[in-house]
Design a protein around this motif. Structure first.
Motif, PDB file in Angstrom:
ATOM      1  N   ASN A   1      53.705  53.690  36.685  1.00  0.00           N
ATOM      2  CA  ASN A   1      52.828  52.844  37.494  1.00  0.00           C
ATOM      3  C   ASN A   1      52.939  51.393  37.038  1.00  0.00           C
ATOM      4  O   ASN A   1      53.677  51.084  36.090  1.00  0.00           O
ATOM      5  CB  ASN A   1      51.379  53.351  37.402  1.00  0.00           C
ATOM      6  CG  ASN A   1      50.602  53.171  38.688  1.00  0.00           C
ATOM      7  OD1 ASN A   1      50.747  52.183  39.392  1.00  0.00           O
ATOM      8  ND2 ASN A   1      49.735  54.132  38.999  1.00  0.00           N
TER       9      ASN A   1
ATOM     10  N   VAL B   1      56.913  52.644  43.979  1.00  0.00           N
ATOM     11  CA  VAL B   1      55.683  52.668  43.182  1.00  0.00           C
ATOM     12  C   VAL B   1      54.469  52.295  44.028  1.00  0.00           C
ATOM     13  O   VAL B   1      53.361  52.805  43.806  1.00  0.00           O
ATOM     14  CB  VAL B   1      55.808  51.704  41.977  1.00  0.00           C
ATOM     15  CG1 VAL B   1      54.490  51.600  41.214  1.00  0.00           C
ATOM     16  CG2 VAL B   1      56.931  52.155  41.039  1.00  0.00           C
TER      17      VAL B   1
ATOM     18  N   ASN C   1      50.272  52.601  42.464  1.00  0.00           N
ATOM     19  CA  ASN C   1      50.672  53.984  42.708  1.00  0.00           C
ATOM     20  C   ASN C   1      49.415  54.845  42.882  1.00  0.00           C
ATOM     21  O   ASN C   1      48.319  54.434  42.508  1.00  0.00           O
ATOM     22  CB  ASN C   1      51.535  54.514  41.560  1.00  0.00           C
ATOM     23  CG  ASN C   1      52.468  55.637  41.992  1.00  0.00           C
ATOM     24  OD1 ASN C   1      52.291  56.246  43.040  1.00  0.00           O
ATOM     25  ND2 ASN C   1      53.482  55.911  41.167  1.00  0.00           N
TER      26      ASN C   1
ATOM     27  N   GLN D   1      52.642  59.841  35.203  1.00  0.00           N
ATOM     28  CA  GLN D   1      53.077  59.045  36.350  1.00  0.00           C
ATOM     29  C   GLN D   1      53.428  57.627  35.905  1.00  0.00           C
ATOM     30  O   GLN D   1      52.688  56.997  35.150  1.00  0.00           O
ATOM     31  CB  GLN D   1      51.949  58.974  37.389  1.00  0.00           C
ATOM     32  CG  GLN D   1      52.239  58.148  38.630  1.00  0.00           C
ATOM     33  CD  GLN D   1      50.970  57.918  39.442  1.00  0.00           C
ATOM     34  OE1 GLN D   1      50.138  57.089  39.098  1.00  0.00           O
ATOM     35  NE2 GLN D   1      50.813  58.683  40.521  1.00  0.00           N
TER      36      GLN D   1
ATOM     37  N   VAL E   1      47.181  57.398  41.751  1.00  0.00           N
ATOM     38  CA  VAL E   1      46.819  58.169  40.565  1.00  0.00           C
ATOM     39  C   VAL E   1      46.119  59.469  40.942  1.00  0.00           C
ATOM     40  O   VAL E   1      46.114  60.433  40.173  1.00  0.00           O
ATOM     41  CB  VAL E   1      45.944  57.322  39.618  1.00  0.00           C
ATOM     42  CG1 VAL E   1      45.668  58.058  38.311  1.00  0.00           C
ATOM     43  CG2 VAL E   1      46.611  55.979  39.325  1.00  0.00           C
TER      44      VAL E   1
ATOM     45  N   THR F   1      45.927  49.804  39.833  1.00  0.00           N
ATOM     46  CA  THR F   1      47.344  50.140  39.971  1.00  0.00           C
ATOM     47  C   THR F   1      47.711  50.366  41.440  1.00  0.00           C
ATOM     48  O   THR F   1      46.865  50.762  42.244  1.00  0.00           O
ATOM     49  CB  THR F   1      47.698  51.419  39.193  1.00  0.00           C
ATOM     50  OG1 THR F   1      47.071  52.545  39.826  1.00  0.00           O
ATOM     51  CG2 THR F   1      47.257  51.342  37.740  1.00  0.00           C
TER      52      THR F   1
END
Length: 358
Positions: free
Chosen positions: A92, A261, A79, A90, A81, A77
């Motif tokens: 994402n 993001v 973003n 969250q 984490v 991902t």
């Protein structure tokens, strides 16, 4: 020659409850889903002024656990984490390797080394295969729990007020994106202060076998059942992208207003996301003529893009749309949208079209 039967539509655990409530059912992403009950406008207004409940049990849930769970999620991902703490959620993305998205997702941190990922219904198989293909080198365990959970979204300014007498948790202490265990109407659930309508609310993760009882109790305290029709008009007013419309395998997600993001970190698909988008997502408003997905958008009679989502806004009282247009046309003084061969004037509008009242 006899044609083979079409693949039967999947049903959520609330299918019988929808039929009892008089829902009009439609196919959606391979599922038989309620599009409306009493009517789209009434359901939309209930969510904007009080509270409505949506069956979103068709969404998929994956549990990601193990010593490398965080490291794995950081890899797949864009973003960050690592910013999550247990009990937080969250938004994402799952980027592919060509500048598009496998899916847009929500990640919920359950505990250290344990996360729950919610994916879109139409992307369950694709996202599951994508994640499993990236596990090499990570000490991580993936479990597809999509059949275990029903998911009910209680949305609206009175959501907390209506739920509070029936739960053992002080909801006023739970901020946006909180994720926590609770008892609701005596049932064990997980609640998340998240949603897809532009209003306050809670998404209720409940065991599939207990879903119908939970649904009936929510309706019993005055929460309005709402279908996919209202969910779409609500999310469009709030400027929320929908996968398959504003996002997709071959749509650069940074065309949208969701660039926040992407954080500065290494991750799968990073090179694709670093490419400069050739299109931009803009908002449009029209006076009278509603527009739909796929309608051409023009500047000076020349096609510069297309509508990705459009509706007549129940809250604002006029047609609104999101459209992907060429990057060089985003500063145009005026736009037109072609509807059945005729061009109609459209004005640029800020996204979101509607923001939640304080």
């Amino acid at each position: 020659m006899t044609q083979p039967d079409a693949t039967p539509l999947k049903r959520t655990p609330l299918h019988a409850a929808h039929q009892r409530a008089g829902a009009r059912m439609v196919p959606f992403g391979g599922w038989d889903m309620p599009v409306q009950y009493a009517g789209l406008r009434a359901e939309h207004e209930a969510v904007r002024t009080s509270a409505g409940v949506f069956d979103v049990s068709h969404m998929g849930e994956f549990r990601i656990s193990g010593p490398d769970a965080l490291k794995f999620l950081q890899h797949v991902t864009p973003n960050d984490v690592s910013k999550l703490r247990a009990g937080r959620a969250q938004y994402n993305w799952l980027p592919n390797d060509r500048g598009g998205l496998v899916d847009d997702i929500y990640i919920y941190m359950v505990a250290e080394n344990e996360y729950l990922m919610v994916v879109n219904a139409g992307n369950i198989d694709k996202a599951w295969a994508h994640l499993n293909a990236l596990t090499a080198g990570f000490d991580v365990h993936l479990a597809n729990e999509s059949d275990r959970w029903a998911l009910l979204a209680v949305q609206g300014p009175k959501a907390a007020e209506l739920l509070q007498p029936h739960t053992d948790v002080d909801l006023s202490t739970k901020k946006k994106n909180a994720y926590f265990a609770a008892r609701l109407f005596g049932q064990d659930v997980r609640l998340a202060r998240t949603g897809y309508t532009g209003e306050d609310g809670f998404e209720v993760f409940v065991d599939a076998k207990d879903a119908e009882a939970m649904w009936d109790r929510l309706l019993g305290i005055g929460i309005t059942p709402a279908g996919l029709g209202a969910r779409d008009t609500l999310r469009l007013e709030a400027g929320f992208p929908l996968y398959g419309h504003e996002f997709g395998d071959d749509i650069h997600p940074l065309s949208s207003h969701y660039g926040w993001v992407v954080k500065d970190k290494e991750h799968f698909g990073r090179e694709g996301l670093r490419q400069t988008p050739t299109q931009k997502l803009i908002g449009l408003k029209l006076e009278k003529v509603p527009v739909r997905e796929g309608y051409p958008v023009k500047v000076g009679g020349q096609v510069v893009g297309h509508v990705t989502s459009g509706t007549t806004s129940p809250t604002l009282g006029h047609p609104i749309a999101m459209a992907l247009v060429s990057a060089e046309s985003t500063d145009a003084d005026a736009y037109e949208v072609e509807v059945r061969g005729k061009d109609h004037p459209a004005q640029r509008a800020e996204i979101p079209f509607y923001t939640q009242k304080a």
